[in-house]
Design a protein around this motif. Structure first.
Motif, short mmCIF file in Angstrom:
data_model
loop_
_atom_site.label_atom_id
_atom_site.label_comp_id
_atom_site.label_asym_id
_atom_site.label_seq_id
_atom_site.Cartn_x
_atom_site.Cartn_y
_atom_site.Cartn_z
N LYS A 1 0.83 -1.15 -0.22
CA LYS A 1 0.02 0.00 -0.14
C LYS A 1 0.83 1.11 0.20
O LYS A 1 1.62 1.64 1.47
CB LYS A 1 -0.97 -0.04 1.37
N ALA B 1 0.86 4.17 -1.05
CA ALA B 1 -0.04 5.64 -0.87
C ALA B 1 -0.03 5.71 0.26
O ALA B 1 0.13 6.87 0.82
CB ALA B 1 -1.31 5.02 -1.94
N ARG B 2 -0.77 4.60 1.08
CA ARG B 2 -0.47 4.39 2.51
C ARG B 2 0.29 5.33 2.94
O ARG B 2 0.69 5.43 4.14
CB ARG B 2 -1.10 3.72 2.34
N ALA C 1 3.18 6.47 2.49
CA ALA C 1 3.47 7.65 2.03
C ALA C 1 2.95 8.53 3.01
O ALA C 1 3.56 9.39 3.00
CB ALA C 1 3.93 7.78 0.59
N THR C 2 2.59 8.71 3.37
CA THR C 2 2.00 9.23 4.04
C THR C 2 2.29 8.92 5.31
O THR C 2 2.21 10.37 6.03
CB THR C 2 -0.25 8.92 4.33
N HIS C 3 2.64 8.53 6.14
CA HIS C 3 3.57 8.57 6.67
C HIS C 3 4.58 8.72 6.85
O HIS C 3 5.66 8.72 7.47
CB HIS C 3 3.97 6.97 7.53
N PRO D 1 6.82 11.68 5.49
CA PRO D 1 6.21 13.00 4.21
C PRO D 1 7.46 13.46 3.52
O PRO D 1 8.97 12.91 3.52
CB PRO D 1 6.34 14.31 5.89
N THR E 1 6.96 10.05 -2.46
CA THR E 1 6.03 9.54 -2.77
C THR E 1 5.70 8.00 -2.75
O THR E 1 6.42 7.40 -2.24
CB THR E 1 6.11 10.01 -4.16
N ASP E 2 4.98 8.02 -3.35
CA ASP E 2 4.04 6.51 -2.80
C ASP E 2 5.51 5.72 -4.18
O ASP E 2 5.04 4.63 -3.80
CB ASP E 2 3.14 6.19 -3.59
N TRP F 1 11.38 17.73 8.31
CA TRP F 1 10.59 16.07 8.20
C TRP F 1 11.05 15.26 9.35
O TRP F 1 11.09 14.24 9.37
CB TRP F 1 10.30 15.35 7.02
N GLN G 1 2.19 10.45 14.62
CA GLN G 1 2.38 9.03 13.72
C GLN G 1 0.44 8.44 13.90
O GLN G 1 0.37 9.26 14.81
CB GLN G 1 2.82 8.11 14.02
N PRO G 2 0.21 8.24 12.79
CA PRO G 2 -1.50 8.29 13.54
C PRO G 2 -1.28 7.07 14.76
O PRO G 2 -0.03 6.24 14.71
CB PRO G 2 -2.16 7.06 12.18
#
Length: 548
Positions: A112, A114-115, A117-119, A121, A124-125, A331, A337-338
DNA sequence: AATAGATACAACCGCAGGCCC
DNA sequence: GGGGCCTGCGGTTGTATCTAT
């Protein structure tokens, strides 16, 4: 790499690709009669795109071509912007922290990107994906696990705690995706089942024909090279990873798919209680993390440090009009973090096992993979020359216990046909980490001409000593291969019964009966070669879609 | 120096989900 | 509800560069 996109217009020359790049409306389909350009972007195009986004903002990418005159489809524009032009992009090699995070995230999420990549910063994916694919190739070639043990086990542990959805139902749980994508591990769901059926550890005991040829030619254990392919079942691509009972077992793994066992005769396999004990202590954790792929012989001690954060190294070439990240420190990996990634966060924040992160990274191109692999290999070599402590953990099966040398002798001739001894093959090409092959001098059994020497990680203690080889933990999927597998084999006279009985235990009597009817009994005669896995030929007893 | 292989990266492609009409 | 469009995602391919032989 930016080489294809930066030099062209700056020197007034267009690359061949740009000069006569195929122009079509292709998948973009938004040409509106205008031929759309493909291939590398020029700085002029970048400028146009950047200007457009500044004025109109992101989104509505198909309008870019209409309003800016760019002969690029919206899709291409979006990709270019997202991957190269948008601000705050972080270019350059991944830092060791990022690498660790990627490993962690991949262990959790699979492919995943893209997911992930959200972690990360600024990343890119696409970057992450490329990094991972490169990493996979390297480690596959080196016969190393995808995941360092602490990552694998940690993820596995978390999976056990968080997983609430019956993975056997085929519904993917948020954290049960340890083995997605390029996976070489046994999903926890399967492990649950395996652990609840102790005999299952000997399930593979009698697999007598681990085709060395397949191992060697297929690169051992990779999703790409390992040939435990299953019959392809047409299903929507999007659910490919969760469709199977074992995420990541969707086609190329070392074990049969569970849904092939499931059928009307079997009924739905209920998830057993998690009654086994799992020791998360990395110190006694098995040398092979949960994420070890077949072919691994690695002995990791949990330090997966690869390269030092190289904040000083920026990509020497940036795409035209690239917004270089000027404040890498902004960064910081300590960014919030989530919640779901707390363990990851903790992992990241935790100090390096050695306190410092060493790196030989001298080149911007060196993302740290090389030295990581070198260290790992060196560690493996070192541990292989050290006898394991066989008594430290009664609950664990040591490689030495697990691998009956007679088994190796059994196959020695065949293995030697391929230019290496069985022991060397086992040591190099199987998940038997260290194992009893400690007794075998690697140099003797593994001619350089047979197995290409690969740089692998060297993991050593800070004082330079090799870390004690830990015990194999049954929490590891590869324990199937290195522990009970052979242990049971030796105890059961290495006959087919060693296969069938464990399978019966694995499937349950009822299921095994059905399995036998379906032709599973032929596995012994068909052999268990990686490249000729009988599972390939097994009729699908019951597909997931048919399950209640 | 030439060549082949490996590597890293950029870009494309197909598919699927979401949104809107 | 259905169709079309847009967007995003993941897989794959292409290629420049680096490295080893």
């Amino acid at each position: 790499m930016s080489h294809t996109t930066t030099n062209d217009s700056e020197d007034g020359m267009l690359s061949k690709d740009q000069e006569d790049s195929p122009i079509d409306e292709g998948s973009c389909g938004m040409g509106g009669g205008t031929v759309l350009k493909k291939g590398p972007w020029t700085s002029t195009e970048d400028a146009i795109l950047v200007d457009y986004v500044k004025k109109h903002g992101e989104g509505n990418w198909n309008a870019v071509q209409k309003h800016s005159g760019l002969s690029r489809c919206g899709k291409s524009c979006r990709l270019r912007w997202a991957n190269h032009l948008r601000p705050n992009l972080k270019k350059g090699s991944f830092t060791s922290e990022e690498e660790k995070l990627i490993i962690e995230l991949h262990a959790k999420m699979g492919n995943k990107w893209a997911r992930m990549a959200t972690h990360l910063p600024g990343r890119t994916d696409n970057e992450i994906k490329n990094y991972w694919n490169t990493r996979i190739k390297r480690r596959q070639r080196a016969g190393l696990p995808l995941y360092p043990p602490e990552v694998s086990s940690q993820t596995f542990n978390e999976d056990l705690q968080t997983q609430t959805i019956d993975e056997f139902s085929g519904v993917a749980a948020p954290h049960c995706s340890l083995l997605q994508g390029n996976n070489y591990e046994i999903p926890d769901g399967m492990m649950d089942h395996l652990k609840s059926n102790q005999g299952v550890l000997s399930y593979a005991a009698g697999m007598p024909d681990i085709s060395v040829g397949s191992m060697l030619t297929h690169g051992l254990g990779s999703s790409q090279y390992c040939s435990f392919t299953r019959p392809l079942i047409h299903r929507p691509k999007r659910i490919r990873e969760s469709e199977t009972l074992f995420p990541g077992f969707g086609g190329n793994t070392g074990l049969p798919l569970f849904d092939q066992f499931q059928g009307s005769a079997c009924g739905k396999i209920s998830r057993p209680e998690l009654s086994f004990s799992y020791d998360p202590d990395p110190g006694i954790r098995g040398p092979l993390g949960f994420g070890f792929m077949p072919g691994s012989h690695a002995n990791l001690n949990g330090t997966f440090s690869t390269s030092k954060p190289y904040s000083g190294i920026m990509k020497s070439e940036l795409p035209s009009l690239q917004y270089p990240e000027t404040d890498l420190g902004s960064w910081g990996m300590s960014s919030p973090q989530p919640p779901s990634l707390e363990p990851v966060d903790a992992y990241i924040r935790s100090p390096s096992p050695t306190g410092t992160v060493h790196s030989d990274c001298l080149s911007p191109r060196n993302s740290g993979l090389l030295d990581a692999l070198v260290r790992e290999a060196q560690t493996l070599t070192g541990t292989r020359n050290h006898s394991p402590d066989k008594s430290s953990n009664s609950g664990a099966v040591t490689p030495s216990d697990a691998v009956d040398s007679s088994m190796l002798n059994l196959y020695e001739p065949e293995w030697e046909e391929y230019g290496c001894s069985a022991t060397s093959v086992f040591s190099e090409c199987t998940p038997i980490s260290g194992s009893s092959l400690d007794d075998c001098p690697p140099a003797k059994t593994l001619p350089a001409t047979t197995v290409k020497t690969e740089p692998v990680d060297h993991i050593s203690n800070e004082d330079g000593s090799q870390q004690e080889k830990p015990q194999i933990s049954l929490s590891r999927p590869d324990a199937l291969f290195d522990a009970g597998w052979f242990e049971q084999s030796s105890e059961c006279s290495k006959e087919q019964s060693a296969v069938t009985d464990p399978i019966a235990a694995f499937l349950g009597d009822d299921c095994y009966g059905a399995y036998k009817v379906s032709g599973g009994t032929s596995m012994g005669s068909q052999g268990w070669g990686i490249g000729s896995c009988p599972w390939n030929n097994m009729p699908a007893v019951c597909q997931m879609s048919e399950l209640p």
